[in-house]
Design a protein around this motif. Sequence first.
Motif, PDB file in Angstrom:
ATOM      1  N   THR A 169       0.822  -1.212   0.000  1.00 34.00           N
ATOM      2  CA  THR A 169       0.000   0.000   0.000  1.00 34.00           C
ATOM      3  C   THR A 169       0.853   1.257   0.000  1.00 34.00           C
ATOM      4  N   VAL A 170       1.810   1.326   0.927  1.00 29.55           N
ATOM      5  CA  VAL A 170       2.656   2.517   1.041  1.00 29.55           C
ATOM      6  C   VAL A 170       3.518   2.699  -0.207  1.00 29.55           C
ATOM      7  N   LEU A 171       4.171   1.631  -0.646  1.00 32.12           N
ATOM      8  CA  LEU A 171       5.045   1.750  -1.809  1.00 32.12           C
ATOM      9  C   LEU A 171       4.268   2.060  -3.081  1.00 32.12           C
ATOM     10  N   TRP A 187       9.837   2.853 -11.031  1.00 33.85           N
ATOM     11  CA  TRP A 187       9.762   1.523 -11.637  1.00 33.85           C
ATOM     12  C   TRP A 187      10.404   0.465 -10.752  1.00 33.85           C
ATOM     13  N   MET A 188      11.444   0.839 -10.044  1.00 35.54           N
ATOM     14  CA  MET A 188      12.072  -0.109  -9.129  1.00 35.54           C
ATOM     15  C   MET A 188      11.115  -0.484  -7.995  1.00 35.54           C
ATOM     16  N   LEU A 189      10.360   0.516  -7.540  1.00 34.64           N
ATOM     17  CA  LEU A 189       9.359   0.235  -6.516  1.00 34.64           C
ATOM     18  C   LEU A 189       8.249  -0.661  -7.060  1.00 34.64           C
ATOM     19  N   TRP A 190       7.815  -0.417  -8.311  1.00 32.44           N
ATOM     20  CA  TRP A 190       6.770  -1.254  -8.898  1.00 32.44           C
ATOM     21  C   TRP A 190       7.257  -2.690  -9.058  1.00 32.44           C
ATOM     22  N   ILE A 193       6.870  -4.134  -5.598  1.00 30.87           N
ATOM     23  CA  ILE A 193       5.437  -4.287  -5.306  1.00 30.87           C
ATOM     24  C   ILE A 193       4.859  -5.492  -6.047  1.00 30.87           C
ATOM     25  N   ASN A 194       5.194  -5.616  -7.330  1.00 27.83           N
ATOM     26  CA  ASN A 194       4.635  -6.704  -8.133  1.00 27.83           C
ATOM     27  C   ASN A 194       5.173  -8.068  -7.714  1.00 27.83           C
ATOM     28  N   ILE A 219       6.556  -5.866 -17.175  1.00 25.54           N
ATOM     29  CA  ILE A 219       6.438  -4.510 -17.722  1.00 25.54           C
ATOM     30  C   ILE A 219       7.222  -3.515 -16.863  1.00 25.54           C
ATOM     31  N   ALA A 220       7.148  -3.657 -15.530  1.00 26.99           N
ATOM     32  CA  ALA A 220       7.870  -2.761 -14.629  1.00 26.99           C
ATOM     33  C   ALA A 220       9.374  -2.911 -14.796  1.00 26.99           C
TER      34      ALA A 220
END
Length: 248
Positions: A169-171, A187-190, A193-194, A219-220
């Motif tokens: 949620t936070v990221l 993108w590194m965070l995505w 997250i993924n 994709i990220a």
Amino acid sequence: MDILAWFDINNTLVNIPIGGGYAMSWIEAVGTVFGLLCIWYASQEKTINYVFGLINVSLFAIIFFQIQLYGILMLQLFFFCANIYGWYAWTRPSSEDGDMLEVRWLNKQKMAFTAAVSVAAIAIMTVFIDPIFFALANISVDVLNTFGADLARPELSPDAFPFWDSVMTVLSIVAQILMTRKYVENWMLWVVINMISVCIYAAQGVYALSIEYAILLFIAANGSRQWMKTAKQNQQSKQHDQAAEVKA
């Protein structure tokens, strides 16, 4: 087909033979396609990603309303506003000289601040995630009831993965904000997250979502590669322009 029936999560498009079987509704299928398009075009630095993003979060907000996940529904409202801001920021000059927002890295100060706020928010949410989302759910119901929705307050179970849910949620919020400002780190965070999402949804038996997030992970990762290359080119171009000004 009745137009209102199309938005019903019980209006099945296809039954996917994974796990114990998964009935994917029309609204979920279309929302997922627009979500994938949003992330793909964002990785290509195309402003049209925000059009797809607005459709995606709107459809998923309707889904979360129907399954009574009001906390996540309110997160979609944040994403809706963030998409509108991102669309504005990507299409308007970022300086008085008419320069447009460009892909770049966070500087050390912004990186440290972002990391500190993220860690603190994750820690707080991990401890208080149940009361926070229970309160948000009840507030959401009360607001909707003022408009005649006539909903009963939901009976919610404790979060199955409070720490990982808080991280996602936070990221997600941080990554969305960084994307609107064209920082590579989003993108590194995505990617993180993924990766977490694939594992969590698989553990919960929601295999269709796990597969979807595996696609988003690809994709990220591609977005990270593309934006790192673009940021390097932008930095080299800026250094070249500065050198030219010195010589002049």
